[in-house]
Motif scaffolding. Structure first.
Motif, PDB file in Angstrom:
ATOM      1  N   SER A 196       0.831  -1.213   0.000  1.00 53.46           N
ATOM      2  CA  SER A 196       0.000   0.000   0.000  1.00 53.46           C
ATOM      3  C   SER A 196       0.858   1.253   0.000  1.00 53.46           C
ATOM      4  O   SER A 196       0.550   2.229  -0.690  1.00 53.46           O
ATOM      5  CB  SER A 196      -0.930  -0.006   1.217  1.00 53.46           C
ATOM      6  N   ALA A 236      -9.131   8.155  -8.428  1.00 54.11           N
ATOM      7  CA  ALA A 236      -9.755   7.585  -7.226  1.00 54.11           C
ATOM      8  C   ALA A 236     -10.260   6.169  -7.496  1.00 54.11           C
ATOM      9  O   ALA A 236     -10.094   5.261  -6.670  1.00 54.11           O
ATOM     10  CB  ALA A 236     -10.896   8.485  -6.759  1.00 54.11           C
ATOM     11  N   ARG A 237     -10.870   5.974  -8.665  1.00 54.24           N
ATOM     12  CA  ARG A 237     -11.337   4.633  -9.029  1.00 54.24           C
ATOM     13  C   ARG A 237     -10.163   3.680  -9.234  1.00 54.24           C
ATOM     14  O   ARG A 237     -10.210   2.514  -8.823  1.00 54.24           O
ATOM     15  CB  ARG A 237     -12.187   4.701 -10.298  1.00 54.24           C
ATOM     16  N   GLN A 276      -8.839   2.374  -6.003  1.00 52.59           N
ATOM     17  CA  GLN A 276      -9.624   1.266  -5.452  1.00 52.59           C
ATOM     18  C   GLN A 276      -9.252  -0.051  -6.124  1.00 52.59           C
ATOM     19  O   GLN A 276      -9.148  -1.092  -5.454  1.00 52.59           O
ATOM     20  CB  GLN A 276     -11.114   1.554  -5.666  1.00 52.59           C
ATOM     21  N   GLN A 277      -9.021  -0.023  -7.419  1.00 50.10           N
ATOM     22  CA  GLN A 277      -8.612  -1.244  -8.112  1.00 50.10           C
ATOM     23  C   GLN A 277      -7.259  -1.738  -7.630  1.00 50.10           C
ATOM     24  O   GLN A 277      -7.052  -2.949  -7.445  1.00 50.10           O
ATOM     25  CB  GLN A 277      -8.586  -0.992  -9.622  1.00 50.10           C
ATOM     26  N   ALA A 312      -6.011  -1.166  -4.706  1.00 47.16           N
ATOM     27  CA  ALA A 312      -6.215  -1.660  -3.332  1.00 47.16           C
ATOM     28  C   ALA A 312      -6.768  -3.083  -3.351  1.00 47.16           C
ATOM     29  O   ALA A 312      -6.360  -3.927  -2.539  1.00 47.16           O
ATOM     30  CB  ALA A 312      -7.157  -0.721  -2.579  1.00 47.16           C
ATOM     31  N   HIS A 313      -7.676  -3.381  -4.285  1.00 45.51           N
ATOM     32  CA  HIS A 313      -8.203  -4.742  -4.398  1.00 45.51           C
ATOM     33  C   HIS A 313      -7.098  -5.704  -4.834  1.00 45.51           C
ATOM     34  O   HIS A 313      -7.032  -6.844  -4.342  1.00 45.51           O
ATOM     35  CB  HIS A 313      -9.350  -4.770  -5.416  1.00 45.51           C
ATOM     36  N   GLU A 357      -4.948  -6.454  -1.827  1.00 42.93           N
ATOM     37  CA  GLU A 357      -5.632  -7.374  -0.910  1.00 42.93           C
ATOM     38  C   GLU A 357      -5.564  -8.805  -1.432  1.00 42.93           C
ATOM     39  O   GLU A 357      -5.267  -9.748  -0.668  1.00 42.93           O
ATOM     40  CB  GLU A 357      -7.086  -6.938  -0.748  1.00 42.93           C
TER      41      GLU A 357
END
Length: 214
Positions: free
Chosen positions: A95, A182-183, A186-187, A189-190, A193
């Motif tokens: 991250s 921003a989108r 999120q991708q 970050a996925h 994970e």
């Protein structure tokens, strides 16, 4: 001077020294705006493609620094560390690498914000200067006819137009590209994970070109 044409070049050539300086500055700002917009769109497209490919087990592409941070964190064994702790540590390292990468990728956004907020005021300065020129012409000629004030008014409106031409694309680009980043965040970050979970599940044989190269 000929003000019968409304082409940007004619308005620039017919303006005074201050008006030309203002218009030239706004023209450079407009060109820079489009360069930043193109760079932002290309960056978003490349990162989106890499994130989608990485989550599907393909090449990580431009996200290689993030994947490398995950591998380095996975290779480090700490005493008394549980699988959950190791997974959290890997995700944290990835991250941080992702934040640094995305910050560099969206480096042009602050400049778009500056242009969108400053360009109208620069154009307003040109507008005020053109109106002042018109009043000065009236005072010198002692005549209030339209022929006397037209050059200054034309210069003022031209400066306003140049300012809007720079500010509007910058404002739209800043908001649209900012939302796109921003989108993308999120991708990414996925992906982080999924990757941290995969590393700690013991399935390190996932077919991926970046790991084979390593």
């Amino acid at each position: 001077m000929d003000y019968n044409t409304l082409s940007p070049l004619a308005m620039f050539l017919n303006a005074g020294p201050v008006g030309k300086a203002v218009m030239a500055l706004l023209l450079l700002a407009s060109i820079w705006t489009w360069v930043l917009i193109v760079e932002g769109v290309v960056a978003v497209t490349r990162i989106t493609k890499s994130a989608r490919s990485a989550r599907q087990g393909g090449d990580v592409g431009v996200l290689a620094p993030v994947a490398e941070a995950g591998r380095e964190a996975f290779a480090l064994d700490l005493p008394d560390e549980t699988i959950g702790d190791k997974r959290a540590r890997i995700a944290d390292h990835m991250s941080r690498a992702a934040r640094e990468f995305l910050t560099k990728a969206e480096g042009g956004l602050p400049n778009l914000a500056v242009i969108s907020s400053v360009a109208p005021f620069v154009g307003l300065f040109g507008t005020v200067w053109g109106i002042m020129t018109s009043f000065a012409s009236i005072a010198q000629s002692q005549d209030t006819s339209l022929a006397v004030v037209a050059p200054g008014i034309a210069e003022a409106l031209a400066a306003t137009a140049y300012g809007l031409a720079a500010a509007i694309p910058a404002s739209v680009g800043y908001n649209r590209i900012g939302a796109a980043f921003a989108r993308v965040g999120q991708q990414v970050a996925h992906y982080i994970e999924d990757e941290s979970l995969l590393m700690c599940s013991g399935h390190q044989s996932r077919p991926r070109r970046d790991r084979e190269a390593a």
